[in-house]
Design a protein around this motif. Structure first.
Motif, PDB file in Angstrom:
ATOM      1  N   PHE A 214       9.798 -21.551  10.232  1.00 32.77           N
ATOM      2  CA  PHE A 214       8.353 -21.358  10.328  1.00 32.77           C
ATOM      3  C   PHE A 214       7.975 -21.097  11.782  1.00 32.77           C
ATOM      4  O   PHE A 214       8.524 -21.705  12.694  1.00 32.77           O
ATOM      5  N   THR A 215       7.040 -20.157  11.981  1.00 34.30           N
ATOM      6  CA  THR A 215       6.613 -19.819  13.343  1.00 34.30           C
ATOM      7  C   THR A 215       5.795 -20.978  13.919  1.00 34.30           C
ATOM      8  O   THR A 215       5.459 -21.929  13.207  1.00 34.30           O
ATOM      9  N   SER A 216       5.443 -20.854  15.184  1.00 36.05           N
ATOM     10  CA  SER A 216       4.758 -21.957  15.866  1.00 36.05           C
ATOM     11  C   SER A 216       3.299 -22.139  15.444  1.00 36.05           C
ATOM     12  O   SER A 216       2.683 -23.149  15.765  1.00 36.05           O
ATOM     13  N   GLY A 217       2.724 -21.155  14.780  1.00 34.79           N
ATOM     14  CA  GLY A 217       1.328 -21.297  14.366  1.00 34.79           C
ATOM     15  C   GLY A 217       0.354 -21.173  15.531  1.00 34.79           C
ATOM     16  O   GLY A 217      -0.729 -21.725  15.503  1.00 34.79           O
ATOM     17  N   THR A 218       0.743 -20.436  16.566  1.00 33.60           N
ATOM     18  CA  THR A 218      -0.126 -20.291  17.733  1.00 33.60           C
ATOM     19  C   THR A 218      -1.344 -19.436  17.393  1.00 33.60           C
ATOM     20  O   THR A 218      -2.447 -19.714  17.834  1.00 33.60           O
ATOM     21  N   THR A 219      -1.128 -18.398  16.595  1.00 27.73           N
ATOM     22  CA  THR A 219      -2.231 -17.492  16.309  1.00 27.73           C
ATOM     23  C   THR A 219      -2.847 -17.715  14.923  1.00 27.73           C
ATOM     24  O   THR A 219      -3.783 -17.034  14.554  1.00 27.73           O
ATOM     25  N   GLY A 220      -2.332 -18.634  14.146  1.00 27.13           N
ATOM     26  CA  GLY A 220      -2.894 -18.874  12.826  1.00 27.13           C
ATOM     27  C   GLY A 220      -1.932 -19.657  11.978  1.00 27.13           C
ATOM     28  O   GLY A 220      -1.113 -20.412  12.490  1.00 27.13           O
ATOM     29  N   LEU A 354      15.502 -18.189  34.860  1.00 23.31           N
ATOM     30  CA  LEU A 354      15.552 -16.865  34.231  1.00 23.31           C
ATOM     31  C   LEU A 354      14.697 -16.842  32.964  1.00 23.31           C
ATOM     32  O   LEU A 354      15.020 -17.508  31.977  1.00 23.31           O
ATOM     33  N   ASP A 355      13.634 -16.094  33.013  1.00 26.23           N
ATOM     34  CA  ASP A 355      12.739 -15.996  31.860  1.00 26.23           C
ATOM     35  C   ASP A 355      13.344 -15.054  30.821  1.00 26.23           C
ATOM     36  O   ASP A 355      13.999 -14.078  31.173  1.00 26.23           O
ATOM     37  N   ASN A 356      13.112 -15.367  29.559  1.00 24.86           N
ATOM     38  CA  ASN A 356      13.446 -14.384  28.516  1.00 24.86           C
ATOM     39  C   ASN A 356      12.467 -14.476  27.375  1.00 24.86           C
ATOM     40  O   ASN A 356      11.835 -15.501  27.163  1.00 24.86           O
ATOM     41  N   TRP A 357      12.368 -13.374  26.683  1.00 25.06           N
ATOM     42  CA  TRP A 357      11.348 -13.230  25.625  1.00 25.06           C
ATOM     43  C   TRP A 357      11.994 -12.994  24.268  1.00 25.06           C
ATOM     44  O   TRP A 357      12.917 -12.180  24.154  1.00 25.06           O
ATOM     45  N   TRP A 358      11.489 -13.665  23.277  1.00 21.71           N
ATOM     46  CA  TRP A 358      11.822 -13.353  21.884  1.00 21.71           C
ATOM     47  C   TRP A 358      10.873 -14.116  20.981  1.00 21.71           C
ATOM     48  O   TRP A 358       9.959 -14.776  21.468  1.00 21.71           O
ATOM     49  N   GLN A 359      11.063 -13.978  19.680  1.00 26.92           N
ATOM     50  CA  GLN A 359      10.155 -14.604  18.712  1.00 26.92           C
ATOM     51  C   GLN A 359      10.960 -15.111  17.526  1.00 26.92           C
ATOM     52  O   GLN A 359      12.090 -14.672  17.317  1.00 26.92           O
ATOM     53  N   THR A 360      10.335 -15.946  16.731  1.00 29.35           N
ATOM     54  CA  THR A 360      10.982 -16.395  15.501  1.00 29.35           C
ATOM     55  C   THR A 360      11.468 -15.173  14.718  1.00 29.35           C
ATOM     56  O   THR A 360      12.580 -15.155  14.196  1.00 29.35           O
ATOM     57  N   GLU A 361      10.653 -14.136  14.673  1.00 29.70           N
ATOM     58  CA  GLU A 361      10.966 -12.943  13.880  1.00 29.70           C
ATOM     59  C   GLU A 361      12.210 -12.202  14.383  1.00 29.70           C
ATOM     60  O   GLU A 361      12.887 -11.540  13.602  1.00 29.70           O
ATOM     61  N   GLY A 443       3.204  -7.975  18.113  1.00 25.78           N
ATOM     62  CA  GLY A 443       1.936  -8.710  18.226  1.00 25.78           C
ATOM     63  C   GLY A 443       1.629  -9.117  19.666  1.00 25.78           C
ATOM     64  O   GLY A 443       0.596  -9.706  19.935  1.00 25.78           O
ATOM     65  N   ASP A 444       2.538  -8.813  20.588  1.00 27.06           N
ATOM     66  CA  ASP A 444       2.303  -9.110  22.005  1.00 27.06           C
ATOM     67  C   ASP A 444       1.985  -7.820  22.753  1.00 27.06           C
ATOM     68  O   ASP A 444       2.404  -6.733  22.346  1.00 27.06           O
ATOM     69  N   LEU A 445       1.274  -7.949  23.860  1.00 25.51           N
ATOM     70  CA  LEU A 445       1.001  -6.809  24.734  1.00 25.51           C
ATOM     71  C   LEU A 445       1.813  -6.970  26.017  1.00 25.51           C
ATOM     72  O   LEU A 445       2.016  -8.098  26.480  1.00 25.51           O
ATOM     73  N   GLY A 458      -0.107 -10.556  27.206  1.00 23.33           N
ATOM     74  CA  GLY A 458      -0.763 -11.569  26.372  1.00 23.33           C
ATOM     75  C   GLY A 458      -0.505 -11.257  24.915  1.00 23.33           C
ATOM     76  O   GLY A 458       0.100 -10.238  24.589  1.00 23.33           O
ATOM     77  N   ARG A 459      -0.942 -12.136  24.071  1.00 25.54           N
ATOM     78  CA  ARG A 459      -0.860 -11.839  22.649  1.00 25.54           C
ATOM     79  C   ARG A 459      -2.025 -10.925  22.305  1.00 25.54           C
ATOM     80  O   ARG A 459      -3.130 -11.124  22.833  1.00 25.54           O
ATOM     81  N   ALA A 460      -1.794  -9.974  21.427  1.00 29.50           N
ATOM     82  CA  ALA A 460      -2.863  -9.042  21.076  1.00 29.50           C
ATOM     83  C   ALA A 460      -4.108  -9.820  20.636  1.00 29.50           C
ATOM     84  O   ALA A 460      -5.230  -9.440  20.976  1.00 29.50           O
ATOM     85  N   GLY A 552       5.009 -26.218  22.622  1.00 30.46           N
ATOM     86  CA  GLY A 552       4.557 -26.057  24.001  1.00 30.46           C
ATOM     87  C   GLY A 552       3.734 -24.812  24.283  1.00 30.46           C
ATOM     88  O   GLY A 552       3.611 -24.399  25.423  1.00 30.46           O
ATOM     89  N   LYS A 553       3.165 -24.200  23.267  1.00 27.25           N
ATOM     90  CA  LYS A 553       2.377 -22.992  23.501  1.00 27.25           C
ATOM     91  C   LYS A 553       0.888 -23.314  23.525  1.00 27.25           C
ATOM     92  O   LYS A 553       0.397 -24.060  22.690  1.00 27.25           O
ATOM     93  N   ILE A 554       0.184 -22.674  24.452  1.00 28.21           N
ATOM     94  CA  ILE A 554      -1.253 -22.915  24.584  1.00 28.21           C
ATOM     95  C   ILE A 554      -1.990 -22.383  23.350  1.00 28.21           C
ATOM     96  O   ILE A 554      -1.826 -21.227  22.975  1.00 28.21           O
TER      97      ILE A 554
HETATM   98  P1  ATP Z   1       2.599 -17.620  15.369  1.00 30.00           P
HETATM   99  O1  ATP Z   1       3.398 -16.357  15.140  1.00 30.00           O
HETATM  100  O2  ATP Z   1       2.609 -18.518  14.199  1.00 30.00           O
HETATM  101  O3  ATP Z   1       1.254 -17.365  15.929  1.00 30.00           O
HETATM  102  P2  ATP Z   1       4.197 -17.979  17.734  1.00 30.00           P
HETATM  103  O4  ATP Z   1       4.139 -16.493  17.869  1.00 30.00           O
HETATM  104  O5  ATP Z   1       3.834 -18.796  18.931  1.00 30.00           O
HETATM  105  O6  ATP Z   1       3.350 -18.478  16.498  1.00 30.00           O
HETATM  106  P3  ATP Z   1       7.051 -18.160  17.991  1.00 30.00           P
HETATM  107  O7  ATP Z   1       7.795 -17.163  17.202  1.00 30.00           O
HETATM  108  O8  ATP Z   1       7.647 -19.518  18.154  1.00 30.00           O
HETATM  109  O9  ATP Z   1       5.661 -18.398  17.301  1.00 30.00           O
HETATM  110  O10 ATP Z   1       6.758 -17.628  19.443  1.00 30.00           O
HETATM  111  C1  ATP Z   1       6.961 -16.292  19.838  1.00 30.00           C
HETATM  112  C2  ATP Z   1       5.883 -15.893  20.827  1.00 30.00           C
HETATM  113  O11 ATP Z   1       5.948 -16.713  21.998  1.00 30.00           O
HETATM  114  C3  ATP Z   1       6.013 -14.494  21.342  1.00 30.00           C
HETATM  115  O12 ATP Z   1       5.482 -13.542  20.444  1.00 30.00           O
HETATM  116  C4  ATP Z   1       5.230 -14.570  22.654  1.00 30.00           C
HETATM  117  O13 ATP Z   1       3.831 -14.458  22.433  1.00 30.00           O
HETATM  118  C5  ATP Z   1       5.550 -15.960  23.142  1.00 30.00           C
HETATM  119  N1  ATP Z   1       6.678 -15.912  24.096  1.00 30.00           N
HETATM  120  C6  ATP Z   1       7.957 -16.239  23.882  1.00 30.00           C
HETATM  121  N2  ATP Z   1       8.703 -16.083  24.993  1.00 30.00           N
HETATM  122  C7  ATP Z   1       7.885 -15.606  25.941  1.00 30.00           C
HETATM  123  C8  ATP Z   1       8.054 -15.218  27.312  1.00 30.00           C
HETATM  124  N3  ATP Z   1       9.214 -15.314  27.938  1.00 30.00           N
HETATM  125  N4  ATP Z   1       6.958 -14.752  27.960  1.00 30.00           N
HETATM  126  C9  ATP Z   1       5.765 -14.650  27.346  1.00 30.00           C
HETATM  127  N5  ATP Z   1       5.549 -15.006  26.062  1.00 30.00           N
HETATM  128  C10 ATP Z   1       6.584 -15.476  25.362  1.00 30.00           C
END
Ligand code: ATP
Ligand code: MG
Length: 575
Positions: A214-220, A354-361, A443-445, A458-460, A552-554
């Motif tokens: 399950f995703t973090s529920g940050t956007t819904g 070292l920062d890195n980006w990814w998502q549950t998806e 879903g991110d910009l 940011g997130r869209a 830990g997401k705002i």
């Molecule tokens: P939901 O999809 O339910 O709203 P969520 O997107 O927070 O929740 P996760 O899949 O846990 O659920 O988080 C992925 C998101 O976290 C990314 O789409 C992005 O917005 C953010 N994120 C992850 N890593 C980074 C990073 N290194 N820099 C900026 N944002 C990040």
């Protein structure tokens, strides 16, 4: 530019070279696959293949229990335990593809359940143990759970009241009871005692479902994301190129398996590389964390901005107190990592974070600052070899790639890579909406600079439209974080009739700072100087804490809902 080259021995001597010759087909050759060509199974790659080699007696998982005692599992012990659990599922008549849930802290039984379930080719879904009954109910029912592995205390408090509403839940297995309580409430110990310790992993199609997250529920409302066994390709190559795993490494991923990071990197990736992982059962505690790094001689540490910010606030110089000379790599994921944090890492550990980006998806790391390359503090880095990432303009369900550097747009990934999710469970419509043609919309910009580095905007959903400008909250937050008395910040757009939305900042001040009007004026002036009046916040409010998800997401949507007096929405993951 910060160079990590001298500090790190690495596989990826030349990012561009690896990237240009990379083929997913070749990764298959580096994985072992099931014997007799019976397919690809994550648990085989993670455990059984090592149990046949010299690795068999090395420590796979070291649990640091709450009382600070250790509990170690070698690869061959882990093979036996997970085979036993697979036999437990067989003895209970569970079918391939059915969903096995866990609800527990970071205890060995959770990890044995996860890997045993994968061996059996059932689907594993971890739940974070601090969820309340309703979020647990929603996820168990959405995932059609047939088995739940949990502790007696969590069962009594949170699951018992739900049982009548979960007709498909056949068994509840309690990790800490010695005897079965009924035909339905079973003892983990008793089941494991009765199970054989040899299990032949059945034929596994790489496309067989493996994990539900399950995703973090940050956007819904959190979404149930489905991954298949083939996702292990990504776990493997990110372990090799991003995390730089070598046989002698001791790795610590601080995430809980209730979030995808705690599974992909807290369980699977390090095991696939045959290295030792430590797992701390306890929650965040700065002193305990530093002493874990020291005592366990951690070489690679994967954590999150929220933890890093907490350590930064402590005002201690870890290197002066702890011996951290073994630590050669620190990585961060989950939220944007401010450039200041990267530099703090450099000053305090001698290595940047070292920062890195990814998502549950995406199932695994997609964009990273590689140990082998010059990193740009504040940037997410460059795409993983084999992953095509682009910035796009999306209008009326049409996608147009943006080639002009430093232009803000939607962060999109070319579909077809192994760890891309195969669906949102029971939500086909929402899944379809994530794709246009060949592209997956994250879903991110973001922006891409002329050197190919990606920068998070940011997130869209969070983007602020003010006086004709599109403002990413991260940009404003990053600037405000530079102000010395600011400890945490979240920025939202507040509807305003003349300019569309005004930028509003919620600030947590450092403990010794007075939250008075003068401080506010100073911060506003600073922000205007740094960002210009169009982007700088027009309103500032001092708060004691910023609402965040458990990962830990705002939660900007919650700040906004409260600001506007609107319903607060799903708060199941609120910390
Ligand atoms: P939901 O999809 O339910 O709203 P969520 O997107 O927070 O929740 P996760 O899949 O846990 O659920 O988080 C992925 C998101 O976290 C990314 O789409 C992005 O917005 C953010 N994120 C992850 N890593 C980074 C990073 N290194 N820099 C900026 N944002 C990040
Ligand atoms: Mg998301």
């Amino acid at each position: 530019m910060v160079s990590t080259k001298d500090k790190i021995e690495h596989h990826l001597s030349n990012y561009e070279k690896v990237k240009s010759s990379f083929l997913w087909e070749n990764v298959a050759k580096e994985l072992s696959g099931l014997p007799e060509g019976r397919g690809l199974n994550i648990a085989h790659e993670a455990i059984d293949k090592h149990a046949l080699t010299n690795q068999k007696n090395s420590i796979a998982l070291r649990f640091i229990r709450k009382d600070s005692n250790f509990q170690d599992f070698t690869y061959s012990e882990l093979k036996i335990q997970t085979s036993k659990f697979a036999n437990v599922l067989q003895n209970l008549g569970i079918q391939k593809g059915e969903c096995i849930f866990s609800l527990a802290g970071r205890i060995p039984e959770l990890y044995i359940t996860a890997l045993g379930t994968l061996k059996y080719t059932a689907v594993f879904c971890p739940l974070y143990s601090v969820f309340g009954p309703e979020p647990i109910f929603q996820r168990l029912s959405k995932g059609d759970a047939v088995v739940l592995v949990t502790t007696a205390a969590l069962f009594e408090k949170k699951v018992k009241p739900l049982i009548d509403r979960l007709p498909y839940l056949r068994y509840i297995i309690l990790t800490d009871s010695n005897k079965h309580a009924s035909d339905k409430i079973l003892s983990f110990t008793q089941l494991m005692e009765e199970a054989k310790d040899e299990f032949k992993i059945p034929e596994t199609n790489p496309e067989d479902p493996a994990l539900l997250h399950f995703t973090s529920g940050t956007t819904g409302m959190p979404k149930g994301v489905l991954h298949v066994h083939k996702a292990v390709y990504t776990h493997y190559i990110t372990g090799k190129y991003v995390l730089d795993f070598h046989q002698e490494d001791v790795f610590w991923c601080t995430a809980d398996p209730g979030w995808v990071t705690g599974t992909s990197y807290g369980i699977i990736a390090p095991l696939v590389h045959g290295i030792t992982s430590i797992i701390d059962e306890e929650e965040f505690d700065a002193t305990r964390w530093y002493s874990n790094l020291e005592k366990q001689k951690v070489t690679i540490w994967y954590t999150a901005p929220t933890a890093i910010r907490r350590l930064m606030r402590m005002n201690i110089k870890p290197k002066e107190i702890y011996n951290l000379e073994k630590l050669r790599l620190i990585l961060s994921v989950g939220e944007p990592l401010h450039a200041g944090a990267v530099i703090w890492g450099l000053e305090n550990f001698g290595i940047p974070i070292l920062d890195n980006w990814w998502q549950t998806e995406t199932g695994g790391i997609m964009i990273a600052n590689y140990p082998s390359m010059n990193i740009q503090p504040g940037s997410m880095g460059k795409p993983l070899p084999g992953i095509e990432v682009a910035i796009a303009e999306i209008t009326d369900n049409q996608i147009k790639l943006i080639t002009e550097p430093n232009t803000q747009g939607h962060l999109v990934l070319k579909k077809g890579f192994p760890s891309l999710f195969r669906g949102y469970l029971h939500d086909e419509e929402r899944f379809k909406k994530c794709f246009i043609g060949d592209w997956y919309l994250s879903g991110d910009l973001a922006k891409m600079d002329s050197a190919g580095y990606f920068w998070f905007v940011g997130r869209a959903d969070d983007i602020i439209k003010t006086s004709g400008h599109m403002v990413g909250p991260f940009e404003v937050e990053s600037t405000l974080m530079k102000y010395p008395s600011v400890s945490e910040v979240a920025v939202i757009g507040k509807p305003e009739p003349t300019i569309g939305e005004l930028v509003k900042a919620f600030l947590v001040l450092k403990t010794d700072i007075n939250p008075n009007e003068e401080t506010k004026m100073d911060i506003m002036a600073f922000a205007r100087r740094e960002m210009g009046p169009a982007v700088a916040p027009k309103e500032i409010e001092f708060v004691a804490t910023i609402p965040k998800t458990r990962s830990g997401k705002i939660l900007r949507r919650l700040l906004k809902a409260r600001e506007l007096g609107l319903p607060e929405g799903d708060l199941s993951t609120l910390e």
